[in-house]
Design a protein around this motif. Sequence first.
Motif, PDB file in Angstrom:
ATOM      1  N   CYS A   1       0.858  -1.192   0.000  1.00 16.51           N
ATOM      2  CA  CYS A   1       0.000   0.000   0.000  1.00 16.51           C
ATOM      3  C   CYS A   1       0.892   1.238   0.000  1.00 16.51           C
ATOM      4  O   CYS A   1       1.889   1.276   0.715  1.00 16.51           O
TER       5      CYS A   1
ATOM      6  N   HIS B   1      -0.314   4.393   0.637  1.00 13.19           N
ATOM      7  CA  HIS B   1      -0.976   5.562   1.230  1.00 13.19           C
ATOM      8  C   HIS B   1      -0.450   5.980   2.605  1.00 13.19           C
ATOM      9  O   HIS B   1      -0.493   7.164   2.938  1.00 13.19           O
ATOM     10  N   ASN B   2       0.017   5.008   3.385  1.00 16.44           N
ATOM     11  CA  ASN B   2       0.568   5.329   4.709  1.00 16.44           C
ATOM     12  C   ASN B   2      -0.352   6.202   5.565  1.00 16.44           C
ATOM     13  O   ASN B   2       0.092   7.193   6.157  1.00 16.44           O
ATOM     14  N   CYS B   3      -1.611   5.846   5.630  1.00 11.83           N
ATOM     15  CA  CYS B   3      -2.558   6.631   6.442  1.00 11.83           C
ATOM     16  C   CYS B   3      -2.148   6.541   7.920  1.00 11.83           C
ATOM     17  O   CYS B   3      -2.047   5.425   8.450  1.00 11.83           O
TER      18      CYS B   3
ATOM     19  N   CYS C   1      -3.404   3.652  10.499  1.00 14.37           N
ATOM     20  CA  CYS C   1      -3.825   2.457   9.744  1.00 14.37           C
ATOM     21  C   CYS C   1      -3.793   1.215  10.634  1.00 14.37           C
ATOM     22  O   CYS C   1      -2.847   1.018  11.389  1.00 14.37           O
TER      23      CYS C   1
ATOM     24  N   THR D   1       0.880  -4.499   6.246  1.00 12.53           N
ATOM     25  CA  THR D   1       0.528  -4.810   4.850  1.00 12.53           C
ATOM     26  C   THR D   1       1.057  -3.754   3.866  1.00 12.53           C
ATOM     27  O   THR D   1       0.759  -3.815   2.685  1.00 12.53           O
ATOM     28  N   HIS D   2       1.837  -2.787   4.335  1.00 12.71           N
ATOM     29  CA  HIS D   2       2.274  -1.694   3.456  1.00 12.71           C
ATOM     30  C   HIS D   2       3.429  -2.073   2.534  1.00 12.71           C
ATOM     31  O   HIS D   2       3.504  -1.605   1.404  1.00 12.71           O
TER      32      HIS D   2
ATOM     33  N   GLY E   1      -6.586  -4.978   2.267  1.00 10.39           N
ATOM     34  CA  GLY E   1      -5.121  -4.998   2.298  1.00 10.39           C
ATOM     35  C   GLY E   1      -4.574  -4.218   3.473  1.00 10.39           C
ATOM     36  O   GLY E   1      -5.174  -4.176   4.529  1.00 10.39           O
ATOM     37  N   GLY E   2      -3.478  -3.515   3.012  1.00 10.04           N
ATOM     38  CA  GLY E   2      -2.924  -3.215   1.687  1.00 10.04           C
ATOM     39  C   GLY E   2      -3.956  -2.517   0.788  1.00 10.04           C
ATOM     40  O   GLY E   2      -5.065  -2.252   1.188  1.00 10.04           O
TER      41      GLY E   2
ATOM     42  N   GLY F   1      -7.399   2.996  -0.790  1.00  4.49           N
ATOM     43  CA  GLY F   1      -7.058   4.313  -0.245  1.00  4.49           C
ATOM     44  C   GLY F   1      -7.186   5.417  -1.277  1.00  4.49           C
ATOM     45  O   GLY F   1      -7.032   6.596  -0.951  1.00  4.49           O
TER      46      GLY F   1
ATOM     47  N   PHE G   1      -7.927   6.293   5.075  1.00  8.18           N
ATOM     48  CA  PHE G   1      -8.398   6.398   6.460  1.00  8.18           C
ATOM     49  C   PHE G   1      -7.844   7.687   7.044  1.00  8.18           C
ATOM     50  O   PHE G   1      -6.645   7.955   6.955  1.00  8.18           O
TER      51      PHE G   1
END
Length: 168
Positions: free
Chosen positions: A29, A31-33, A36, A41-42, A72-73, A101, A132
């Motif tokens: 992923c 986005h690195n919210c 999270c 899962t990043h 996910g991810g 995301g 998120f």
Amino acid sequence: MKIRLAGEISTDSVVDGEGLRSVVWCQGCIHNCPGCHNPETHSFESGILKEVSEVCDEIASLEFQDGITLSGGDPMCQVDACLEIAKFCHSIGLNVWCYTGYTIEALLKRSKKEKNMKEFLENIDVLVDSPFIMELKSYDVPFRGSSNQRLIDSKRSVLLDEVVLYKK
Ligand code: SF4
């Protein structure tokens, strides 16, 4: 074709979309919210690589499930593999929800240039979109973590080229 997954398929979930669902956890992923729930899962290097056909065989063997949720991810980081899984799910009568995301607006834009993205959006029944946002975290928005996230009728959004919210 292979897909990078964060783990095994979860079954019998009632929180990842309507009905009784199984969840395919995509690994990777961008986005690195902040806040999270699934930071493990990043990474695009960890997790397990599996043949899509193997994932489809596992889905075919599931019992009493209403649908599959791609989570996910971010499944939008592995569009080709997720498209194959979504098409397979529909072929055996399972509906498809997908978490991302990205906003639907950004994905619709991409779908104009990327044929596989358009086809993937057309094969998702409900898209849960947007990152998120911790400040907007809410327990009052079913199947979502923060109030900015939306339940999108993905197919109709592609068809009409505008944001169409999902209505049960
Ligand atoms: S898009 Fe989802 S998986 Fe990715 S960082 Fe945001 S909350 Fe986590």
